[in-house]
Structures are given as C-alpha cells and as structure tokens.
Write a protein that holds these residues in place. Structure first.
Motif, PDB file in Angstrom:
ATOM      1  N   LEU A  17       0.824  -1.437   0.111  1.00 60.18           N
ATOM      2  CA  LEU A  17       0.300  -0.205  -0.005  1.00 60.18           C
ATOM      3  C   LEU A  17       0.847   1.183  -0.144  1.00 60.18           C
ATOM      4  CD1 LEU A  17      -2.797   1.440   0.560  1.00 60.18           C
ATOM      5  CD2 LEU A  17      -2.236   1.507   2.868  1.00 60.18           C
ATOM      6  N   GLU A  18       1.838   1.067   0.873  1.00 56.57           N
ATOM      7  CA  GLU A  18       2.742   2.148   0.861  1.00 56.57           C
ATOM      8  C   GLU A  18       3.493   2.600  -0.860  1.00 56.57           C
ATOM      9  OE1 GLU A  18       5.298   3.796   4.502  1.00 56.57           O
ATOM     10  OE2 GLU A  18       3.564   2.138   5.771  1.00 56.57           O
ATOM     11  N   GLN A  19       4.202   1.474  -0.579  1.00 56.37           N
ATOM     12  CA  GLN A  19       4.684   1.981  -2.292  1.00 56.37           C
ATOM     13  C   GLN A  19       4.002   2.377  -3.007  1.00 56.37           C
ATOM     14  OE1 GLN A  19       6.913  -1.794  -2.953  1.00 56.37           O
ATOM     15  NE2 GLN A  19       7.316  -1.252  -4.480  1.00 56.37           N
ATOM     16  N   ILE A  20       2.563   1.336  -3.354  1.00 58.75           N
ATOM     17  CA  ILE A  20       1.744   2.526  -4.482  1.00 58.75           C
ATOM     18  C   ILE A  20       1.454   3.831  -4.221  1.00 58.75           C
ATOM     19  CG2 ILE A  20      -0.276   2.269  -5.700  1.00 58.75           C
ATOM     20  CD1 ILE A  20      -0.016  -1.195  -4.458  1.00 58.75           C
ATOM     21  N   GLN A  21       0.769   3.576  -2.819  1.00 62.37           N
ATOM     22  CA  GLN A  21       0.150   5.035  -2.751  1.00 62.37           C
ATOM     23  C   GLN A  21       1.480   6.599  -2.518  1.00 62.37           C
ATOM     24  OE1 GLN A  21      -2.957   4.493  -2.948  1.00 62.37           O
ATOM     25  NE2 GLN A  21      -3.030   6.807  -2.107  1.00 62.37           N
ATOM     26  N   SER A  22       2.869   5.752  -2.764  1.00 62.26           N
ATOM     27  CA  SER A  22       3.804   6.821  -2.203  1.00 62.26           C
ATOM     28  C   SER A  22       4.048   7.365  -4.132  1.00 62.26           C
ATOM     29  CB  SER A  22       4.804   6.664  -1.684  1.00 62.26           C
ATOM     30  OG  SER A  22       5.772   5.601  -2.272  1.00 62.26           O
ATOM     31  N   LYS A  23       4.083   6.296  -5.434  1.00 61.44           N
ATOM     32  CA  LYS A  23       4.183   6.198  -5.869  1.00 61.44           C
ATOM     33  C   LYS A  23       3.105   7.390  -7.080  1.00 61.44           C
ATOM     34  CE  LYS A  23       6.409   5.730 -10.561  1.00 61.44           C
ATOM     35  NZ  LYS A  23       6.751   4.970 -11.376  1.00 61.44           N
ATOM     36  N   ARG A  24       1.974   6.654  -6.533  1.00 58.27           N
ATOM     37  CA  ARG A  24       1.066   7.830  -7.497  1.00 58.27           C
ATOM     38  C   ARG A  24       0.584   9.175  -6.995  1.00 58.27           C
ATOM     39  NH1 ARG A  24      -3.639   3.693  -9.625  1.00 58.27           N
ATOM     40  NH2 ARG A  24      -4.566   5.883 -10.094  1.00 58.27           N
ATOM     41  N   VAL A  25       0.816   9.281  -5.492  1.00 55.91           N
ATOM     42  CA  VAL A  25       0.732  10.689  -5.068  1.00 55.91           C
ATOM     43  C   VAL A  25       1.507  11.814  -5.424  1.00 55.91           C
ATOM     44  CG1 VAL A  25       1.162  12.165  -3.432  1.00 55.91           C
ATOM     45  CG2 VAL A  25      -0.718  10.304  -2.966  1.00 55.91           C
ATOM     46  N   GLU A  26       3.229  10.765  -5.499  1.00 57.80           N
ATOM     47  CA  GLU A  26       4.294  12.050  -6.537  1.00 57.80           C
ATOM     48  C   GLU A  26       3.651  12.117  -7.323  1.00 57.80           C
ATOM     49  OE1 GLU A  26       7.706   9.427  -6.747  1.00 57.80           O
ATOM     50  OE2 GLU A  26       8.998  10.799  -8.259  1.00 57.80           O
ATOM     51  N   ALA A  74      -8.699  19.032   1.521  1.00 63.61           N
ATOM     52  CA  ALA A  74      -8.907  17.721   1.263  1.00 63.61           C
ATOM     53  C   ALA A  74      -7.273  17.165   1.216  1.00 63.61           C
ATOM     54  CB  ALA A  74      -9.718  17.644  -0.098  1.00 63.61           C
ATOM     55  N   SER A  75      -6.997  15.968   1.400  1.00 61.99           N
ATOM     56  CA  SER A  75      -5.444  15.901   0.681  1.00 61.99           C
ATOM     57  C   SER A  75      -5.301  15.021  -0.649  1.00 61.99           C
ATOM     58  CB  SER A  75      -5.183  14.120   2.055  1.00 61.99           C
ATOM     59  OG  SER A  75      -6.458  13.054   1.378  1.00 61.99           O
ATOM     60  N   VAL A  76      -4.496  14.767  -0.766  1.00 64.99           N
ATOM     61  CA  VAL A  76      -4.061  14.028  -2.725  1.00 64.99           C
ATOM     62  C   VAL A  76      -3.542  12.245  -2.528  1.00 64.99           C
ATOM     63  CG1 VAL A  76      -2.904  13.861  -4.730  1.00 64.99           C
ATOM     64  CG2 VAL A  76      -3.573  16.170  -4.344  1.00 64.99           C
ATOM     65  N   ASN A  77      -4.542  11.826  -2.939  1.00 61.86           N
ATOM     66  CA  ASN A  77      -4.431  10.379  -2.850  1.00 61.86           C
ATOM     67  C   ASN A  77      -3.741   9.636  -3.983  1.00 61.86           C
ATOM     68  OD1 ASN A  77      -6.401   9.945  -4.205  1.00 61.86           O
ATOM     69  ND2 ASN A  77      -7.354   8.434  -2.471  1.00 61.86           N
ATOM     70  N   GLY A  78      -3.507  10.578  -5.037  1.00 66.75           N
ATOM     71  CA  GLY A  78      -2.966  10.073  -6.577  1.00 66.75           C
ATOM     72  C   GLY A  78      -3.853   9.178  -6.961  1.00 66.75           C
ATOM     73  N   HIS A  79      -5.618   8.868  -6.883  1.00 69.27           N
ATOM     74  CA  HIS A  79      -6.522   8.159  -8.009  1.00 69.27           C
ATOM     75  C   HIS A  79      -6.682   8.762  -9.139  1.00 69.27           C
ATOM     76  CE1 HIS A  79      -9.090   4.929  -8.837  1.00 69.27           C
ATOM     77  NE2 HIS A  79     -10.075   5.765  -8.847  1.00 69.27           N
ATOM     78  N   ILE A  80      -6.807   9.875  -9.307  1.00 66.49           N
ATOM     79  CA  ILE A  80      -7.202  10.679 -11.097  1.00 66.49           C
ATOM     80  C   ILE A  80      -6.586  11.935 -10.849  1.00 66.49           C
ATOM     81  CG2 ILE A  80      -9.072  11.556 -12.414  1.00 66.49           C
ATOM     82  CD1 ILE A  80     -11.362   9.775 -11.121  1.00 66.49           C
ATOM     83  N   TYR A  81      -5.798  12.035 -12.317  1.00 64.67           N
ATOM     84  CA  TYR A  81      -5.399  13.484 -12.344  1.00 64.67           C
ATOM     85  C   TYR A  81      -6.291  14.255 -13.874  1.00 64.67           C
ATOM     86  CZ  TYR A  81      -3.536  17.672 -12.449  1.00 64.67           C
ATOM     87  OH  TYR A  81      -2.873  19.411 -12.433  1.00 64.67           O
ATOM     88  N   LEU A  88       3.741   4.146 -14.742  1.00 62.39           N
ATOM     89  CA  LEU A  88       4.267   5.464 -15.677  1.00 62.39           C
ATOM     90  C   LEU A  88       5.476   5.928 -14.951  1.00 62.39           C
ATOM     91  CD1 LEU A  88       2.207   7.313 -17.172  1.00 62.39           C
ATOM     92  CD2 LEU A  88       1.983   8.524 -15.365  1.00 62.39           C
ATOM     93  N   GLU A  89       6.029   6.736 -16.361  1.00 64.39           N
ATOM     94  CA  GLU A  89       7.300   6.930 -15.668  1.00 64.39           C
ATOM     95  C   GLU A  89       7.099   8.316 -15.920  1.00 64.39           C
ATOM     96  OE1 GLU A  89       9.914   4.822 -18.513  1.00 64.39           O
ATOM     97  OE2 GLU A  89      10.213   2.909 -17.584  1.00 64.39           O
ATOM     98  N   LEU A  90       8.332   8.984 -14.690  1.00 68.86           N
ATOM     99  CA  LEU A  90       8.110  10.934 -15.092  1.00 68.86           C
ATOM    100  C   LEU A  90       8.853  11.368 -16.474  1.00 68.86           C
ATOM    101  CD1 LEU A  90      10.117  11.709 -11.522  1.00 68.86           C
ATOM    102  CD2 LEU A  90       7.811  12.159 -12.058  1.00 68.86           C
ATOM    103  N   GLU A  91       9.295  10.200 -16.835  1.00 67.56           N
ATOM    104  CA  GLU A  91       9.976  11.125 -18.421  1.00 67.56           C
ATOM    105  C   GLU A  91       8.237  10.819 -19.225  1.00 67.56           C
ATOM    106  OE1 GLU A  91      12.633   8.406 -18.427  1.00 67.56           O
ATOM    107  OE2 GLU A  91      11.843   9.225 -16.303  1.00 67.56           O
ATOM    108  N   VAL A  92       7.842  10.208 -18.861  1.00 65.51           N
ATOM    109  CA  VAL A  92       6.500   9.213 -19.660  1.00 65.51           C
ATOM    110  C   VAL A  92       5.634  10.407 -19.803  1.00 65.51           C
ATOM    111  CG1 VAL A  92       4.262   8.191 -20.660  1.00 65.51           C
ATOM    112  CG2 VAL A  92       7.721   6.851 -20.146  1.00 65.51           C
TER     113      VAL A  92
END
Ligand SMILES: *Cc1c(COP(=O)(O)O)cnc(C)c1O
Length: 323
Positions: free
Chosen positions: A189-198, A225-232, A297-301
């Motif tokens: 969970l933590e790893q997935i969330q931190s990547k999505r939020v990033e 509200a917080s950001v959980n990286g679900h949808i941009y 998803l990679e940052l360059e993409v």
C-alpha cells in the motif's frame, strides 16, 4: 450490502450526486429506492453539500456521497445536515483509499462506507470491495447479510450449534485467489500510494509552471482535502475542446479518457428524474478529462504527456491569433 443494511424499501428516497458511476445508484435502485440526484460543486465534482438539506423529505432514508478522485467532500456540512435530519450517511469511497478530511480518514464519517478494489482503482484485486461499518448497531446484521443471510459466523464462533437462514443476504465473499492478490497489494500500500501521489503532484506542478501559456484548468484542491493520487484531471472549456484534445492526444499515442455520463440524464433514469437541471454535473461530464495515472507510469512519459497537452493549447492559441 449498504442498501440491505439500511433497510431501503420501495418508496424510500436516496440522495446522491448525478456525477458518479452507476454502481452508486444501482445498489439502492435494486432495493426499490427513488434516487434524488444532486448537483456537483462548482469547484470540484463532489456533491454540493449546500443543496442536500433542501432535497431531504420525510421519505429520505440516506445520503450517499462520492469522494471524487480521492478529494474529500465537505464533511463538516454533510455530517451536520445528515445528523440534524436523522438521515443515514453512506460514503462511496471507491476513489478514496488512504485519503483524508483534515487528517481524518475518508470512510470513517458515514454510518457505512464502501471501497472498491476494481482494477481501475489504486489498490486492486480485479474485482472486489470493502464495506466499512462505523455504526456499531449495524454490525450483527452485516455479518449475516455477508454470509448469504445465515448466522454462519456465530456458528464458527461457537455461539450456536447449527447455522440457518435468518435474514436476507447474498454471497459477498471474495474468492481465495482474489483475496491473495489483494493481500499482496495491501502489503505494498505505502509503495503504491507514494508513487501515485508523486505522479499526481508531478502533473500538478508541471501544469502550474506552464499554465501561463494556455487556458488549462487544473483541479482545485479544497483546503480540507488530501491528495491520494487516484485521478488527475483537467477541465476543458467545452465539450468540443475536450473532443479535440482527446483526438490530439490519441495522435501522440496518449490514451486520455472521460467519465461519467450524468446519471439523471441516463437512458435508464432520465424519465424517473424529477427534471431539475444539474448544470455542474453536466459540465464535468462534458469537460473533464482524465490523464493517464498508473503505478508503472514513468516520470519522463508523464512529462511527455504534459508537453502534448501544452502543445495542443499553444497550437490552438496560434490558430486563434492568426484569425
Ligand atoms: C469503481 C466505482 C464503483 C464501483 O466499484 P465496484 O468495485 O466495481 O463495485 C462505485 N462508485 C464509484 C464512484 C466508482 O468509481
């Protein structure tokens, strides 16, 4: 399960946003409820908390809210009005895992809250979900409904010598394979969330740095509200602009999608809707665009995707300027 637990019956009214997925409504329509659709806020696709009170009637059984894209609804106002009027509160938290209202987890406010582990969500198991029962009076029946209407859980605890059919129910249990998949996801969970939020913040920052170049409308994050990286998402100025942007992105090999068609105008429900216009729900339906956001998803993409969006708007500005 939420609709069964709240004893929704034909003739009961349930208030919910029109801008949501059909599952929010289906659960209650299956029990015979009449859905009273509410408009979204001007600033977010979430239900406009200020309109809830005037939609409540003596037949209102529940208010169902959706924390769209993981942004919290206005919980102070929603909790106030549902408590004051004695109406059950259900949070559709399908988007809202690991998200917060002023630091308090979403899914902890309603009598009931539902999370989804569908493959499109942050934490996935292919299919499946989680029901949070915050109202402790509902726990004993939840155990029965979950087990096909039997008291098998009491039997397993040694409280009864045999189990039998004691209430309505269905089979809500996940298979072992789904459970195993989900367990591994939850461990990460933590790893997935931190990547999505990033990734979410990368989109937000890159557009912010470059919005002076265009008319791009970014999400507005409420202060609670917080950001959980679900949808941009971005908001286009019109349906035509969104169609053109989707087409442009497709040429760049970027798959951007939209949703939802507002439920009050859907082929199944428009004749049952009471005719109120819900302009914000229609606007989000016509103008909201989701950009790709997934764990791999990679940052360059992501930077390339932002460049494509900016190019689209710059090209349009040039075309307008040439006129
Ligand atoms: C995905 C979603 C659901 C449905 O989730 P399931 O796990 O498919 O039942 C419900 N509400 C919203 C807002 C969703 O996005």
């Amino acid at each position: 399960m939420a609709a069964l637990l709240l004893d929704i019956e034909p003739g009961d009214e349930v208030i919910m946003p029109s801008f949501t997925f059909v599952s929010t409504a289906n659960a209650f329509v299956l029990r015979g409820a009449k859905i009273i659709f509410a408009d979204s806020e001007a600033t977010t696709p979430n239900i406009d908390a200020k309109v809830i009170e005037e939609l409540i009637t003596p037949r209102t059984k529940a208010v169902v809210i959706v924390h769209y894209s993981g942004f919290s609804c206005d919980m102070e106002e929603i909790v106030r009005v549902t408590r004051a009027r004695g109406v059950a509160l259900v949070e559709d938290a399908a988007h809202a895992i690991e998200s917060f209202y002023r630091g308090r987890p979403l899914g902890s406010f309603g009598d009931l809250a539902t999370f989804s582990f569908h493959e499109t969500k942050n934490i996935i198991a292919g299919e499946g979900g989680l029901l949070v029962v915050n109202n402790s009076e509902l726990v004993p029946r939840a155990e029965v409904i979950w087990e096909k209407g039997t008291n098998r859980i009491s039997f397993a605890r040694g409280e009864v010598s045999k189990y039998s059919w004691i209430d309505l129910g269905s089979s809500f249990l996940p298979s072992e394979i789904i459970a195993a998949y989900l367990y591994a996801q939850l461990e990460s969970l933590e790893q997935i969330q931190s990547k999505r939020v990033e990734l979410w913040h990368a989109y937000h920052r890159l557009f912010e740095e470059r919005t002076h170049l265009s008319s791009i409308s970014q999400p507005i994050i409420p202060d609670y509200a917080s950001v959980n990286g679900h949808i941009y998402y971005l908001l286009c100025e019109s349906n035509a602009e969104r169609d053109a942007l989707i087409e442009y992105l497709a040429k760049c090999e970027v798959c951007a999608i939209f949703h939802y068609l507002p439920l009050h105008l859907s082929p199944y429900y428009r004749d049952k809707h009471d005719g109120r216009l819900l302009p914000n729900a229609v606007r989000y339906s016509e103008c909201l665009l989701r950009l790709p956001l997934f764990y791999e998803l990679e940052l360059e993409v992501l930077e390339y995707i932002v460049d494509c969006v900016i190019e689209f708007y710059q090209g349009r500005t040039r075309r307008i300027a040439n006129f």
